[in-house]
Scaffold this active site. Structure first.
Site, PDB file in Angstrom:
ATOM      1  CB  CYS A 172      35.225  32.290  41.780  1.00 14.13           C
ATOM      2  SG  CYS A 172      34.904  34.064  41.905  1.00 14.13           S
ATOM      3  CD  GLU A 217      32.805  37.642  45.463  1.00 14.05           C
ATOM      4  OE1 GLU A 217      33.514  36.826  44.866  1.00 14.05           O
ATOM      5  OE2 GLU A 217      31.743  38.081  44.975  1.00 14.05           O
ATOM      6  CB  THR A 257      29.937  37.315  23.793  1.00 17.93           C
ATOM      7  OG1 THR A 257      28.876  37.801  24.623  1.00 17.93           O
ATOM      8  CG2 THR A 257      29.361  36.793  22.489  1.00 17.93           C
ATOM      9  N   GLY A 258      30.926  36.510  26.979  1.00 16.83           N
ATOM     10  CA  GLY A 258      31.565  37.033  28.181  1.00 16.83           C
ATOM     11  C   GLY A 258      32.825  36.274  28.530  1.00 16.83           C
ATOM     12  CD  GLN A 286      37.100  37.493  45.919  1.00 18.52           C
ATOM     13  OE1 GLN A 286      36.619  37.359  47.032  1.00 18.52           O
ATOM     14  NE2 GLN A 286      36.326  37.553  44.841  1.00 18.52           N
ATOM     15  N   GLY A 305      37.658  38.050  38.120  1.00 15.12           N
ATOM     16  CA  GLY A 305      36.467  37.670  38.858  1.00 15.12           C
ATOM     17  C   GLY A 305      35.329  38.661  38.657  1.00 15.12           C
ATOM     18  CG  HIS A 347      39.570  34.637  43.325  1.00 11.91           C
ATOM     19  ND1 HIS A 347      39.984  35.678  42.524  1.00 11.91           N
ATOM     20  CD2 HIS A 347      38.215  34.580  43.202  1.00 11.91           C
ATOM     21  CE1 HIS A 347      38.919  36.219  41.935  1.00 11.91           C
ATOM     22  NE2 HIS A 347      37.829  35.575  42.342  1.00 11.91           N
TER      23      HIS A 347
END
Length: 678
Positions: free
Chosen positions: A477, A529, A331-332, A503, A507, A570
């Site tokens: 990513c 990150e 569901t994300g 980004q 993300g 990104h």
């Protein structure tokens, strides 16, 4: 022509490229004539020719976009390409056409066609590969094939009329590269044109023409669509789609070697059948109900009938021939992207969707109500699947799915445990999560960069006593734009790299609707990150030594990661110090000529051009370039000298496609190809 006796024959590219198979096609045409039927032939380009035309268009377009068009260089490229095409078609002519007069005639016609192709390619070097120009260029493959087969039949004393789709008036809309036929107008045109034919019409497939007389192409399966449209318009007795495969099979033979030819399928099943026949062709069969066969050219008795009523096992075949997969965290945002990407995937089929206890028990459509973030609609095959709970239902899920794409968003230790439990139950876990990125026996893979790290799976299985289960993870990513480019430049030995990433909000799993604070805003910090951006490349570039992965130590990377007000994409500004300092042209050449180690595998999600260089100073841009190669390509621009290090440049990738869901699907395709998933 008497409609009840018309048989439309479509010859595919494999057949058109083989003298032996064309001889078999001729025999079938003669047999139809002997039974007082009127054959019509629709031809594809010779196998590989359309791909070659696409490649030359891309090559010339890159030169135009670079801003440095050397006329002598482009002429050399065009000359070489035209000569290769001439040789390829002339070689087939030598095998097919015996009579000297006809042999010389077809070679002369080939040269005439290639002169027109040359003119269009030269126009590309001035104007770039505009969609209208691309369609004109792509149409030449079928024109060359049509001339060869027409004169081959003439050489065998068969009366023929060679016609293009444009000449018979197959009118389309102006959607270049994927045009739709105007059924009413085109039907009227071809009835008028073909009823005057005294010989066998040999017609180019794949192409059409607009009201304003511009050539168009019909997209994937375009020649099938041409044949089925003509059969429908003329109310033909039969349509035969001749293939060098034994009809429609009960399963993908690459996965199930014992797959068998289905005797018959209905229209809905034909649309699901994959590459044998495409849905654009099936729509015309639905209109006309003309009996249609997918027939094996080497043995005409082996065929699959396509009609309206047949009920077969193809629905079950799909679940057997395609590998059933589960989406964990469906569901994300990344889970939704996976659902979208897998909707019509040739290898994988979504069999299970799983999420938290809050969504479990609902249909998928209910679970994502007001939360669906993808521009396309929820796929019909998935929307009514009942959502399972990722923890409680894992044994049920493992009984159904061979692969679990993990897009979980929960405590990292819980994710670690769940992914291990799924693998222990025999499931191949492909994870978008960071939980297992630093687990020693679990590979972290960018397929085009370190596909050799799949060997860690052998070590993983041996140590953990897993037979079919495995865990493989994607890197963060943020690194997937610059790591491939540095890989392309590795012969110059990068030693120090300074990176600033810009980004997109996706993300963080957000949209502007769910994160309104990001409108007109930048946040100069993304938790964790920068460490990922500096450290994960060292695992990607590591070497397997004595059953262990030895991390790389160079280049040293310093990263600053910034969240910007962009929906997707990104970007990174990269400065590099090299041990062997290249020239700008060295860098460009290395990027353009990067040897993608997995390209030869023809994986469904793999981009044809993995890294693309753009010369223009204002590129790449997220809005213009993030969807390059369906979001799976890397775009590079602004290569220039650095006053402190050596060189600097800008790179861009799509973070939820290349950087997340698309990269996960590509990794799964690679593992199927390598035999780790069966």
């Amino acid at each position: 022509m008497r409609n009840k006796k018309i048989i439309v024959n479509k010859l595919g590219g494999v057949i058109m490229g083989s003298a032996k198979l064309l001889a078999l096609a001729k025999v079938e045409i003669v047999r139809q004539m002997s039974k007082h039927c009127q054959p019509i032939v629709v031809v594809s380009a010779l196998q590989g020719v359309t791909d070659d035309l696409v490649a030359i268009l891309n090559k010339l377009d890159r030169l135009v976009n670079s801003g440095i068009v050397d006329s002598s260089k482009t002429q050399f490229i065009i000359n070489k390409f035209i000569e290769c095409l001439r040789k390829k078609h002339s070689a087939l002519v030598e095998q097919l056409i015996v009579a000297k007069e006809n042999n010389e005639l077809v070679k002369h016609r080939i040269i005439q066609i290639l002169k027109k192709l040359r003119q269009d390619l030269e126009t590309v070097t001035v104007r770039g590969a505009l969609p209208e120009l691309q369609d004109r260029v792509l149409s030449f493959g079928e024109k060359l094939a049509s001339i060869i087969f027409s004169i081959y039949l003439t050489d065998n004393k068969i009366n023929v009329e060679s016609l293009t789709s444009e000449e018979i008036g197959i009118i389309t809309n102006e959607n270049h590269l994927d045009a739709e036929i105007d059924y009413t107008l085109a039907k009227s045109n071809i009835i008028q044109k073909l009823k005057k034919c005294t010989g066998i019409p040999v017609i180019t497939g794949f192409t059409g023409i607009t009201i304003s007389k511009k050539t168009t192409t019909l997209g994937r399966g375009g020649s099938d669509a041409t044949a089925c449209f003509i059969g429908a318009a003329l109310s033909a007795k039969k349509i035969i789609l001749w293939k060098d495969v034994p009809g429609v099979l009960s399963a993908d033979p690459n996965i199930f070697p014992n797959a068998k030819t289905l005797k018959s399928i209905n229209y809905m099943e034909a649309e699901k059948s994959g590459k044998v026949i495409f849905d654009k062709a099936v729509q015309y069969l639905k209109i006309s109900k003309v009996p249609t066969e997918v027939t094996y050219i080497r043995d005409a008795k082996i065929k699959t009938q396509i009609d309206e009523q047949t009920k077969t096992e193809l629905g079950a075949m799909q679940s057997k021939s395609k590998i059933p997969v589960a989406i964990l965290g469906a569901t994300g945002m990344v889970g939704q992207r996976l659902i979208s990407l897998l909707a019509n995937h040739p290898l994988f089929e979504v069999a299970v969707v799983a999420a938290s206890v809050n969504s479990a028990g609902k249909t998928y459509r209910e679970a994502v109500l007001n939360k669906w973030t993808i521009s396309s609609t929820i796929p019909d095959k998935v929307k009514d699947i009942i959502v399972m709970e990722v923890n409680r239902d894992k044994e049920k899920i493992a009984r159904v799915a061979k692969i679990a794409f993990s897009a979980l968003d929960m405590d990292k230790n819980l994710i670690k445990r769940l992914e291990i439990e799924y693998a222990s139950l025999g499931v191949a876990v492909i994870s978008n999560n960071s939980a297992h990125r630093w687990t020693k026996d679990i590979p972290m893979i960018i397929p085009e960069v370190n596909s050799s790290h799949t060997k860690l799976i052998d070590i993983q299985r041996r140590q953990r006593k897993w037979k079919t289960g495995l865990i493989a993870v994607k890197p963060n990513c943020s690194i997937q734009s610059y790591v491939p480019v540095l890989e392309a430049l590795k012969k110059f030995m990068p030693t120090r790299v300074i990176i600033t990433t810009l980004q997109a909000i996706s993300g963080a799993g957000k949209t502007f609707k769910s994160w309104p604070e990001m409108h007109d805003n930048i946040i100069p910090f993304i938790g964790g990150e920068e460490e990922k951006s500096e450290q994960e490349p060292m695992k990607i570039w590591g070497k397997i030594v004595k059953d262990k992965l030895r991390l790389a130590t160079l280049p040293k990377i310093s990263a600053t990661c910034i969240r910007v007000s962009i929906s997707n994409g990104h970007m990174a500004a990269v400065s590099v110090k090299f041990k062997k300092n290249p020239t700008k042209q060295d860098i460009i050449n290395s990027i353009i000529n990067f040897k993608n180690p997995i390209r030869k595998f023809n994986l469904p999600s793999a981009p044809k051009n993995f890294i693309e260089y753009i010369e223009k100073n204002d590129r790449p841009q997220p809005k213009l370039d993030r969807d390059n190669q369906k979001g799976m390509g890397i775009t590079v621009g602004r290569i220039r000298e650095d006053s402190i290090l050596d060189w600097k440049f800008i790179v861009l990738s799509h973070n939820t496609l290349r950087g997340a869901a698309g990269g996960a699907v590509l990794m799964a395709e690679l593992l199927v190809h390598e035999g780790y998933i069966i």
